[in-house]
Write an enzyme that holds these catalytic residues in place. Structure first.
Site, PDB file in Angstrom:
ATOM      1  N   ASP A  11       0.786  -1.247   0.000  1.00 21.73           N
ATOM      2  CA  ASP A  11       0.000   0.000   0.000  1.00 21.73           C
ATOM      3  C   ASP A  11       0.816   1.295   0.000  1.00 21.73           C
ATOM      4  OD1 ASP A  11      -1.975  -1.884   0.194  1.00 21.73           O
ATOM      5  OD2 ASP A  11      -2.807  -1.176   2.082  1.00 21.73           O
ATOM      6  N   LYS A 121      -6.778  -4.862  -3.237  1.00 20.08           N
ATOM      7  CA  LYS A 121      -7.546  -5.416  -2.122  1.00 20.08           C
ATOM      8  C   LYS A 121      -8.577  -4.417  -1.615  1.00 20.08           C
ATOM      9  CE  LYS A 121      -3.876  -4.229   1.189  1.00 20.08           C
ATOM     10  NZ  LYS A 121      -4.603  -3.376   2.141  1.00 20.08           N
ATOM     11  N   CYS A 169      -2.077  -2.745   7.671  1.00 25.21           N
ATOM     12  CA  CYS A 169      -1.995  -3.616   6.492  1.00 25.21           C
ATOM     13  C   CYS A 169      -0.703  -4.424   6.424  1.00 25.21           C
ATOM     14  CB  CYS A 169      -2.215  -2.806   5.222  1.00 25.21           C
ATOM     15  SG  CYS A 169      -3.883  -2.105   5.156  1.00 25.21           S
TER      16      CYS A 169
END
Length: 230
Positions: A11, A121, A169
């Protein structure tokens, strides 16, 4: 013992980085040079993940009624859409990484050209998905990527995790990696946390210890082992 490592870059997106990110992690941009260095190493597989939410995603505070809809403060209890008895308490966030917006894009300075596979995701509006592998529900799973299968097909033994954020994450990706049977290493130098306080990160490290996940530095012996594969 066989050693075939993969790198998972989590991310590294505009919305998670200063100066304009909706959910900016302090120092988020600062780790990109280290991540780019790791992308130049001879990992057998290099994966990048991105949050890729629909506008009506359940984790957005804006999609919940007042007064319990304050980003960073409010929480919501969410039931597994396939099993109402399984429930999860979830942090509510500002709208971020919405599909088609600049905030969802990788940082321009990230060397995405060296990435072999991208995992998008958080696309199922009904569930949170911090992990690059799957949502947190177990009975049954609601949303899964093909990452575990991809790693197994490539014969991967070890997974190195970098990126954002260390306490969400990155953490859940590392935990699921270990649960999927991969030796898992989190490169601490190449992560940053939403809450970098020692109390927050100590709790993360305690979870890692239970699963045999190691937090290493960029110059750790295990990293040198990757570099020696060249």
């Amino acid at each position: 013992m066989v050693f075939k490592p993969a790198l998972v870059v989590v991310d590294v997106q505009e919305d998670f980085c200063p100066p304009h990110g909706a959910l900016a992690v302090t120092g988020g941009r600062d780790i990109v040079p280290i991540i780019n260095e790791f992308l130049s190493f001879p990992f057998a597989l290099k994966v990048a993940t991105k949050d890729f939410h629909p506008q009506d995603h359940i984790s957005f505070a804006s999609n919940h009624p007042a007064p319990n809809n304050k980003p960073f403060e409010s929480k919501a209890t969410v039931a597994n859409p396939y099993n109402p008895d399984e429930r999860q308490e979830m942090q509510l966030w500002p709208d971020h990484c919405v599909q088609g917006t600049k905030g969802a894009e990788f940082l321009l300075e990230l060397d995405v050209g060296k990435v072999d596979h991208i995992v998008e995701k958080g696309q199922d509006k009904r569930v949170e998905m911090y992990s690059a592998f799957a949502d947190p529900f177990r009975n049954p799973r609601v949303a899964q990527s093909n990452l575990a299968e991809k790693l197994r097909d490539a014969g991967i033994t070890d997974v190195f995790v970098v990126g954002l954020s260390a306490d969400y994450c990155v953490k859940f990706t590392a935990i699921d990696s270990a649960k999927e049977g991969f030796r898992t290493w989190v490169v601490g130098d190449a992560t940053r946390a939403v809450d970098p306080s020692s109390s927050s990160m100590d709790a993360v490290y305690a979870e890692y210890a239970e699963l045999g996940i190691s937090v290493v530095g960029r110059d750790a012996a295990q990293v040198e082992k990757v570099k020696s594969l060249a």
